[in-house]
Motif scaffolding. Structure first.
Motif, PDB file in Angstrom:
ATOM      1  N   ALA A 181       0.829  -1.210   0.000  1.00  0.00           N
ATOM      2  CA  ALA A 181       0.000   0.000   0.000  1.00  0.00           C
ATOM      3  C   ALA A 181       0.863   1.259   0.000  1.00  0.00           C
ATOM      4  N   SER A 182       2.167   1.132  -0.237  1.00  0.00           N
ATOM      5  CA  SER A 182       3.085   2.264  -0.202  1.00  0.00           C
ATOM      6  C   SER A 182       2.643   3.376  -1.141  1.00  0.00           C
ATOM      7  N   ARG A 183       2.770   4.636  -0.668  1.00  0.00           N
ATOM      8  CA  ARG A 183       2.415   5.793  -1.472  1.00  0.00           C
ATOM      9  C   ARG A 183       3.648   6.555  -1.936  1.00  0.00           C
ATOM     10  N   LYS A 184       4.826   5.946  -1.795  1.00  0.00           N
ATOM     11  CA  LYS A 184       6.034   6.592  -2.295  1.00  0.00           C
ATOM     12  C   LYS A 184       5.895   6.799  -3.794  1.00  0.00           C
ATOM     13  N   ARG A 185       6.325   7.960  -4.253  1.00  0.00           N
ATOM     14  CA  ARG A 185       6.087   8.358  -5.633  1.00  0.00           C
ATOM     15  C   ARG A 185       6.617   7.329  -6.634  1.00  0.00           C
ATOM     16  N   GLN A 186       7.852   6.842  -6.423  1.00  0.00           N
ATOM     17  CA  GLN A 186       8.453   5.910  -7.371  1.00  0.00           C
ATOM     18  C   GLN A 186       7.689   4.582  -7.430  1.00  0.00           C
ATOM     19  N   ILE A 187       7.233   4.129  -6.259  1.00  0.00           N
ATOM     20  CA  ILE A 187       6.500   2.862  -6.207  1.00  0.00           C
ATOM     21  C   ILE A 187       5.116   3.008  -6.836  1.00  0.00           C
ATOM     22  N   VAL A 188       4.445   4.138  -6.536  1.00  0.00           N
ATOM     23  CA  VAL A 188       3.129   4.396  -7.135  1.00  0.00           C
ATOM     24  C   VAL A 188       3.231   4.458  -8.658  1.00  0.00           C
ATOM     25  N   GLN A 189       4.293   5.133  -9.142  1.00  0.00           N
ATOM     26  CA  GLN A 189       4.460   5.249 -10.591  1.00  0.00           C
ATOM     27  C   GLN A 189       4.712   3.885 -11.233  1.00  0.00           C
ATOM     28  N   ALA A 190       5.552   3.071 -10.596  1.00  0.00           N
ATOM     29  CA  ALA A 190       5.825   1.726 -11.129  1.00  0.00           C
ATOM     30  C   ALA A 190       4.555   0.890 -11.153  1.00  0.00           C
ATOM     31  N   ARG A 191       3.745   1.013 -10.096  1.00  0.00           N
ATOM     32  CA  ARG A 191       2.496   0.265 -10.026  1.00  0.00           C
ATOM     33  C   ARG A 191       1.547   0.697 -11.137  1.00  0.00           C
ATOM     34  N   GLN A 192       1.433   2.012 -11.336  1.00  0.00           N
ATOM     35  CA  GLN A 192       0.521   2.522 -12.358  1.00  0.00           C
ATOM     36  C   GLN A 192       0.993   2.166 -13.771  1.00  0.00           C
ATOM     37  N   VAL A 193       2.296   2.233 -14.006  1.00  0.00           N
ATOM     38  CA  VAL A 193       2.830   1.868 -15.319  1.00  0.00           C
ATOM     39  C   VAL A 193       2.597   0.385 -15.590  1.00  0.00           C
ATOM     40  N   THR A 194       2.768  -0.453 -14.574  1.00  0.00           N
ATOM     41  CA  THR A 194       2.521  -1.896 -14.727  1.00  0.00           C
ATOM     42  C   THR A 194       1.067  -2.143 -15.081  1.00  0.00           C
ATOM     43  N   MET A 195       0.156  -1.438 -14.413  1.00  0.00           N
ATOM     44  CA  MET A 195      -1.273  -1.590 -14.719  1.00  0.00           C
ATOM     45  C   MET A 195      -1.578  -1.126 -16.141  1.00  0.00           C
ATOM     46  N   TYR A 196      -1.009   0.009 -16.528  1.00  0.00           N
ATOM     47  CA  TYR A 196      -1.251   0.564 -17.858  1.00  0.00           C
ATOM     48  C   TYR A 196      -0.773  -0.390 -18.950  1.00  0.00           C
ATOM     49  N   LYS A 232      -3.894  -6.347  -5.302  1.00  0.00           N
ATOM     50  CA  LYS A 232      -5.278  -6.592  -4.892  1.00  0.00           C
ATOM     51  C   LYS A 232      -6.109  -5.305  -4.913  1.00  0.00           C
ATOM     52  N   LYS A 233      -5.962  -4.552  -6.006  1.00  0.00           N
ATOM     53  CA  LYS A 233      -6.720  -3.315  -6.183  1.00  0.00           C
ATOM     54  C   LYS A 233      -8.001  -3.601  -6.957  1.00  0.00           C
ATOM     55  N   ASN A 234      -8.960  -2.673  -6.909  1.00  0.00           N
ATOM     56  CA  ASN A 234     -10.196  -2.865  -7.661  1.00  0.00           C
ATOM     57  C   ASN A 234     -10.066  -2.271  -9.060  1.00  0.00           C
ATOM     58  N   HIS A 235     -11.088  -2.501  -9.881  1.00  0.00           N
ATOM     59  CA  HIS A 235     -11.007  -2.066 -11.275  1.00  0.00           C
ATOM     60  C   HIS A 235     -10.930  -0.552 -11.403  1.00  0.00           C
ATOM     61  N   ALA A 236     -11.531   0.186 -10.455  1.00  0.00           N
ATOM     62  CA  ALA A 236     -11.492   1.653 -10.503  1.00  0.00           C
ATOM     63  C   ALA A 236     -10.061   2.171 -10.341  1.00  0.00           C
ATOM     64  N   THR A 237      -9.294   1.517  -9.489  1.00  0.00           N
ATOM     65  CA  THR A 237      -7.890   1.909  -9.282  1.00  0.00           C
ATOM     66  C   THR A 237      -7.085   1.710 -10.565  1.00  0.00           C
ATOM     67  N   VAL A 238      -7.331   0.579 -11.253  1.00  0.00           N
ATOM     68  CA  VAL A 238      -6.628   0.303 -12.509  1.00  0.00           C
ATOM     69  C   VAL A 238      -7.031   1.322 -13.572  1.00  0.00           C
ATOM     70  N   LEU A 239      -8.307   1.642 -13.643  1.00  0.00           N
ATOM     71  CA  LEU A 239      -8.793   2.629 -14.601  1.00  0.00           C
ATOM     72  C   LEU A 239      -8.133   3.985 -14.363  1.00  0.00           C
ATOM     73  N   HIS A 240      -8.021   4.365 -13.084  1.00  0.00           N
ATOM     74  CA  HIS A 240      -7.381   5.632 -12.724  1.00  0.00           C
ATOM     75  C   HIS A 240      -5.901   5.612 -13.108  1.00  0.00           C
ATOM     76  N   ALA A 241      -5.245   4.469 -12.877  1.00  0.00           N
ATOM     77  CA  ALA A 241      -3.821   4.343 -13.207  1.00  0.00           C
ATOM     78  C   ALA A 241      -3.599   4.502 -14.710  1.00  0.00           C
ATOM     79  N   CYS A 242      -4.431   3.856 -15.512  1.00  0.00           N
ATOM     80  CA  CYS A 242      -4.302   3.937 -16.965  1.00  0.00           C
ATOM     81  C   CYS A 242      -4.506   5.370 -17.453  1.00  0.00           C
ATOM     82  N   LYS A 243      -5.484   6.031 -16.873  1.00  0.00           N
ATOM     83  CA  LYS A 243      -5.769   7.415 -17.249  1.00  0.00           C
ATOM     84  C   LYS A 243      -4.610   8.324 -16.861  1.00  0.00           C
ATOM     85  N   THR A 244      -4.048   8.116 -15.665  1.00  0.00           N
ATOM     86  CA  THR A 244      -2.940   8.944 -15.184  1.00  0.00           C
ATOM     87  C   THR A 244      -1.712   8.804 -16.076  1.00  0.00           C
ATOM     88  N   VAL A 245      -1.370   7.558 -16.407  1.00  0.00           N
ATOM     89  CA  VAL A 245      -0.195   7.307 -17.245  1.00  0.00           C
ATOM     90  C   VAL A 245      -0.399   7.914 -18.638  1.00  0.00           C
TER      91      VAL A 245
END
Length: 467
Positions: A397-412, A431-444
């Motif tokens: 659940a880390s919110r460190k910028r580098q980890i969040v970015q890696a997570r979002q890029v992986t989802m995208y 173990k995130k929900n579909h809304a989190t993945v949708l947000h990650a794709c949009k952000t990237v």
């Protein structure tokens, strides 16, 4: 007309045909034809298979029509008799531009419709969705599938009441899991016609469940599946990350198992390796027999090739068959595809079927067969290496910028390069929900539009994923 006269008429036709097509095509598609009779202006020939008939009609129908009219008479009707495995009943008439094809009754399915779980099904109308061409007779045994086949045959004699309930088959694509499922279902229907046997893909199961929720008919959906005697679900791994569907399957599974109904499941992985599937379901998957179907060995590959060649009435030299069996090693589907490719190359380029042609065709095909399959795990590994972080960190659940970015890029990139749903991707990545993945794709995507450095980073990661 007597047989010798029929032979003479056909010999005259062959002389004309041979002058108008390449030698390789003539040997492959016309020499195997057997002239049977000529009566009442109907000339009947026998061809080795349905495949053979369809190819003649597709490629050589005009040549056949012209030759018959020239050598026998303008009102001549050509009739094909298709030599099936156990019968010669299928007949096709060719009358000018009109064609009719009465199909062998043994190969007719009652309907192409998917069973509707929201309507009461009358027994006579119940469609098992089984493909009757997949049987034990053409599922050849080898070391790679011996246990699975033996278990399947045992189940057919007493479905739901053996130690093999459920039967969980796993292995990579093309090794015969689906074929064996249909063979089991078909044999059970032959031995126990009164039983409701249903083959359904996990993809269709989840679509039906989603429709049930949309139309408020979930109870009807559950009642329908709880009334099945033998339930076969193919590619169960496609339910990964879809919790509600898994929960419903859990209750259906329990009901059927407790009532001695047979369950058969397939997956690309063993239960212990399935991610995104509830542990209580995985536990039940392991209640019966879990067995892997491996890649076929050379002996089994040779059997599969010989059957394909015999079934389609083809003529391929033994050294070519041996070369294919030696070099196409992944699965049965590839073997059959190679045979079709070699036949096509032979006809189009007017080449004899020999080792040289086989080497060239296989050399081109193997590159496609061996193309790297991109998975979420592979994407995750490349992304984490690029950002120099440990893979397990993007699942926290880390919110460190580098980890969040890696997570979002992986989802995208998972959304771009796999066929996983948003829910499945989220389940497998932290173990995130579909809304989190949708947000990650949009952000990237938005960051790529305004940040050239970031866009170049994504391009570099994609290059590594594809390499």
């Amino acid at each position: 007309m007597n047989p010798s006269s029929t032979q003479n008429l056909w010999a005259n036709c062959l002389t004309v045909i041979q002058d108008n097509i390449p030698e390789a095509a003539f040997k492959t598609w016309f020499l195997p034809i057997v002239p049977l009779s000529y009566e009442n202006k109907v000339f009947t020939i026998q061809v080795p298979s349905q495949f053979f008939y369809e190819y003649l009609e597709d490629k050589f129908v005009d040549l056949l029509k012209t030759t018959l009219h020239r050598e026998i008479g303008k009102d001549t009707i050509l009739q094909y008799r298709i030599l099936m495995e156990n019968t010669t009943n299928t007949v096709v008439d060719y009358r000018g531009d009109a064609k009719t094809l009465p199909v062998d009754k043994g190969h007719i399915k009652s309907s192409n419709k998917v069973p509707n779980p929201f309507q009461k099904v009358v027994a006579d109308d119940f469609d098992s969705q089984l493909n009757l061409k997949y049987t034990f007779d053409n599922f050849f045994e080898g070391e790679s599938n011996k246990l699975a086949r033996t278990a399947g045959e045992t189940i057919t004699k007493n479905p739901g009441k053996t130690a093999f309930n459920p039967l969980f088959l796993h292995g990579t694509s093309g090794v015969g899991k689906t074929h064996l499922c249909h063979a089991i279902g078909t044999r059970i229907k032959e031995l126990f016609p009164e039983k409701r046997v249903l083959y359904v893909s996990a993809h269709l199961f989840k679509i039906q469940y989603a429709d049930a929720g949309r139309y408020n008919t979930t109870n009807d959906f559950i009642n329908f599946y709880q009334g099945i005697d033998v339930l076969i679900i193919d590619d169960i791994h496609e339910l990964a990350g879809i919790e509600r569907t898994q929960n419903t399957l859990f209750h259906i599974f329990n009901h059927l198992h407790q009532n001695n109904k047979q369950l058969i499941l397939t997956s690309d992985k063993a239960p212990a390796e399935l991610q995104g599937v509830e542990e209580r379901l995985l536990t039940r998957f392991r209640w019966g027999l879990t067995t892997k179907i491996d890649h076929p060995d050379k002996g089994l590959r040779s059997k599969i090739l010989q059957n394909k060649i015999l079934h389609d009435g083809l003529s391929i030299p033994e050294d070519v068959v041996d070369y294919i069996a030696e070099n196409v090693t992944d699965n049965a589907r590839d073997l059959e595809g190679i045979i079709v490719s070699i036949m096509a190359h032979s006809l189009v380029y007017n080449k004899e079927i020999d080792l040289s042609l086989a080497r060239r065709v296989i050399g081109q095909a193997i590159k496609k067969i061996e193309a790297k399959k991109i998975t979420i795990n592979a994407i995750e590994s490349v992304v984490c290496d690029f950002y120099n972080i440990k893979s397990e960190l993007i699942h926290t659940a880390s919110r460190k910028r580098q980890i969040v970015q890696a997570r979002q890029v992986t989802m995208y990139l998972s959304k771009s390069y796999t066929e996983m749903s948003l829910a499945q991707i989220g389940s497998l990545i932290g173990k995130k929900n579909h809304a989190t993945v949708l947000h990650a794709c949009k952000t990237v995507k938005e960051q790529m539009e305004v940040d050239k450095v970031f866009r170049d980073e994504i391009a570099e990661i994609e290059k590594k994923i594809k390499s």
